[in-house]
Write a protein that holds these residues in place. Structure first.
Motif: not given
Length: 379
Positions: A229-230, A286, A288-290, A294, A296-297, A349
């Motif tokens: 994501l990063k 999703k 993890c992105a939230k 980040f 939405e992947p 995170y």
């Protein structure tokens, strides 16, 4: 111009979290019936003294689970000793932990340096101390546990960190504590340890986590997603992405370990411990992105059978449905996880990866193999 086309899974909720009472599986209700029959009058259970101040030994305790468990035990007034090889610092200040709290913890924690595989040393050093309770966080084989039991014949309680990985793969989910186990699983050593504990005249409790996550996690669970994501990369997920799994926060696992201490209802019992909700692989990406703030992947699905990754692991989870009921722990111990999945991932995170700390450097080599083939196929 070539364009990478992402195959979309069947429609699902935004974060794809599924309740542990998911009626589609009809498993949790069955688990409830089973524990009501099995738990309240455990055969041969020993009476355990109330959780007054105890002299406690933790086998391990400097990497992940024990870091959080030891703090809770010290706060409750117990005398806590960590048994480690001394290769890592005995204590470390946690992100967000005040200087005063850390100083107090550091002043109270004790350390016994040794190799648990040196069975003679284990027997001599532990018998000299007469511990009340042992938490075995890093034991993998029964042979590692037997010397501890021999050294402390009057041990009040042996609390073992096992794994939900001992269950036999099944179409009937979630896994319950009395489900069939797999003697050939890669966690067979933990299963053998549970058998040893059952065979000995000792008051024991075994905790079976599913996937554990949280700050300081040395297994690439959430970190695997955060790296991608990063970097703004697509996230490769095997097959359909609707495989259902389960994660439990390390702090919730630590409170479960506290809940069994001195608890008569935990005597000679096994407890699954994890989060209350289940999640699909796509949903986890999703979530993890939230958690990290980040977008939405982009998700790319692939067939693992079409690739030879060698010894590298292309995805951090077993490619199957894998989750367990925590109803027994909730009803028998009065334990309840504090963290929802997105909330827990956010905690992880913010206190770890978001601060620039992680255990393993990013390795996108298997991703590139997958994405390269997907690009060619869609050209």
């Amino acid at each position: 111009m070539s364009k990478l086309v992402v195959l979309q899974p069947t429609k699902q909720p935004p974060i794809s979290l599924l309740s542990s009472s998911l009626s589609h599986f009809n498993g949790t209700k069955l688990c409830q019936i089973q524990y009501k029959r099995k738990v309240y009058q455990p055969k041969g259970a020993l009476h355990v003294a109330a959780s007054s101040t105890k002299k406690i030994l933790i086998m391990g305790g400097t990497r992940f689970i024990g870091v959080f468990l030891s703090r809770l035990l010290v706060k409750e007034g117990h005398q806590v000793t960590l048994f480690t090889r001394g290769k890592a610092p005995v204590t470390q200040q946690l992100p967000g932990e005040s200087d005063s709290d850390y100083a107090e913890f550091k002043s109270k924690i004790l350390h016994l340096k040794g190799d648990r595989m040196d069975f003679d040393f284990v027997k001599s050093s532990l018998s000299a101390e007469a511990y009340d309770v042992v938490y075995d966080i890093n034991g993998r084989e029964a042979a590692e546990v037997e010397p501890i039991l021999d050294a402390i014949p009057n041990l009040e309680q042996f609390i073992y960190c096992s794994s939900a990985g001992v269950y036999l793969k099944s179409d009937m989910l979630p896994h319950c504590e009395i489900d069939a186990v797999d003697p050939k699983s890669r966690h067979k050593g933990k299963l053998n340890t549970e058998s040893l504990l059952e065979s000995r005249d000792v008051n024991w409790t075994s905790v079976r986590p599913v996937y554990i996550y949280g700050p300081l996690n040395y297994n690439p669970v959430e970190e695997w997603f955060f790296h991608r994501l990063k970097a703004g990369r697509p996230i490769p997920i095997p097959n359909s992405g609707v495989q259902i799994t389960q994660l439990g926060h390390v702090k919730d696992l630590a409170t479960a370990f506290i809940a069994v201490l001195g608890n008569e209802k935990a005597s000679k019992q096994v407890f699954n411990i994890s989060g209350e909700k289940y999640v699909t692989f796509d949903g986890l990406a999703k979530a993890c992105a939230k958690a990290g703030g980040f977008p939405e992947p982009e998700i790319v699905h692939y067939n693992p059978k079409e690739f030879d990754f060698g010894k590298k692991k292309a995805f951090p989870f077993r490619d199957q449905h894998f989750f367990a009921s925590v109803e027994k722990a909730k009803h028998v111990l009065g334990w309840k996880p504090e963290f929802g999945l997105v909330e827990g991932l956010t905690d992880s995170y913010n206190l770890d990866f978001g601060r620039g700390t992680f255990r393993k450097e990013a390795d996108f080599s298997t991703d590139d193999m997958i994405l390269g083939k997907s690009f060619v196929l869609q050209s």
